[in-house]
Design an enzyme around this catalytic site. Structure first.
Site: not given
Ligand code: GLA
Length: 407
Positions: A173, A211, A230
């Site tokens: 993460d 990206e 999320d």
């Protein structure tokens, strides 16, 4: 032979039988050719089956329900419940520990779990003893999103530690690495470190689609990558993530999947129809199915939504094609996913208020004018139809169909 699948074994024994018979005659060249072809096709099937995440990973993750309340006891209880609830039989096999398990590093720099996880290797053994797999979580940055120790500067050591614990899956993460440098290089560094251990570990990238992660995720060894922010246990966030996946289908396939985040089904913030929409859409999307509820306290309705074999079958179809939208009219959407047997899965969605009729025109789904339809949630054949099919879909709800060519 232990590692060869049935098709390889069948190919090998058919080959040796034919070769044996051929040796008795003089013309064995044709048999050798047959044998080579059988071996090659068997080996291809074996490679496909043994590919990590050949179909979208299915399991349970601690974050959505437990967040930092996760512990050894919680993980063991969820591993028990995934088996007793029928989730394992339905295909959910990964037990994934998310953030908040990390402690400090030892003098040599090796990561140690915190006090809530007294013995990670023993926990992995426990999960494995149930025929399940175990996953863990870290960050390319110095700190995880929860402020725990990340892998920055310790990538190879951490990968080796996970392999020593016999971990099967890593969620990596971005968190504190954001703004620190080239994230593609950071994800590749851990991808390479995992490979170097020699232990197959599913590599789940979590950098929220920044990206355009879907364009380079597979090249750094990723088996799945989050495509957005999320999820929350609330309809509008879930719908924005799920319906927002249209156009990413070209980046998904066996071994590498787009991940619109985990399931919230059973966590209490949505209606049954809204949760049905999440399951239906995630299956059309060939998304990873990672439950995020408390499996040890799951009611029958939640279990029904998570374990319908025909619905899961759409997600796990081995051709691995992600579906896409074929119609949008105001709050009405129709999506389709091509399947291995030549039929298609069609999702009818109502994102608006009140029940509404939703129509699929068979030509939009690339089908002939006559079709045979099965309702996969109801598990019921609906019969033959010409040109189009209409269902009344409840507010924020979904219908999932399998449509085959008719005669
Ligand atoms: C990020 C991720 C979540 C979860 C948390 C843990 O927000 O996107 O899925 O892993 O971190 O801190």
């Amino acid at each position: 032979m232990r590692f060869l699948d049935e098709r390889v074994k069948t190919g090998l024994s058919a080959f040796s039988l034919k070769l044996g018979n051929a040796m008795k005659t003089t013309d064995y060249r044709g048999y050798i050719l047959v044998g080579v072809v059988l071996l090659l096709s068997g080996a291809r099937a074996w490679t496909q089956d043994s590919m990590l995440a050949a179909t979208p990973p299915m399991g349970w993750n601690s974050w959505n329900h437990f967040a930092c309340e996760v512990s050894d006891a919680v993980v063991r209880a969820q591993a028990d419940a995934i088996v007793t609830s029928g989730m394992k039989s339905a295909g959910y096999t990964y037990i994934l520990i998310d953030d908040c398990w990390q402690g400090t590093r030892d003098a040599a720099g090796y990561i140690r779990p915190n006090a809530k996880f007294p013995d990670m290797k023993a926990l992995a053994n426990y999960v494995h003893s149930k025929g399940l797999k175990i996953g863990i979580y870290s960050s390319p940055g110095p700190k995880t999103c929860g402020g725990y120790e990340g892998s920055y500067g310790h990538e190879e050591q951490d990968a080796r530690t996970y392999a020593d614990w016999e971990v099967d899956y890593l969620k990596y993460d971005l968190c504190s690495y954001d703004g620190m440098g080239d994230q593609v290089a950071a994800y590749k560094k851990m991808g390479d470190a995992l490979k170097k251990t020699g232990r197959p570990m599913v590599y789940a990238l979590c950098q929220y689609g920044m990206e355009k992660g879907w364009q380079w995720g597979a090249s750094v060894g990723g088996n799945l990558w989050r495509t957005d922010d999320d999820i929350r246990d609330e309809y509008y966030t879930m719908a924005e993530l799920g319906f927002g996946q249209n156009g990413l289908e070209q980046f998904a396939g066996p071994g590498h999947w787009n991940d619109p985040d985990m399931l919230e089904i059973g966590n209490g913030g949505m209606t049954t129809d809204e949760y049905r929409t999440q399951m239906t859409l995630w299956c059309i999307l060939a998304a990873p199915l990672i439950a995020g509820n408390n499996l040890a306290a799951m009611d029958a309705e939640t279990r029904g939504l998570l374990t319908n074999p025909e619905v899961i079958g759409i997600d796990q179809d081995t051709v691995g094609m992600q579906g896409h939208r074929i119609k949008q009219e105001g709050p009405i959407e129709v999506w389709m996913k091509p399947l291995k047997d030549g039929s298609v899965a069609v999702g009818l969605f109502n994102r608006g208020w009140g029940a509404m009729p939703v129509t699929v025109d068979f030509r939009d789904a690339g089908l002939s004018s006559t079709t045979v339809i099965r309702d996969l949630w109801a598990r019921e054949d609906l019969g033959s139809f010409r040109e189009k099919y209409t269902a009344t879909v409840p507010q924020h709800g979904a219908v999932l169909l399998n449509i085959k060519r008719g005669t």
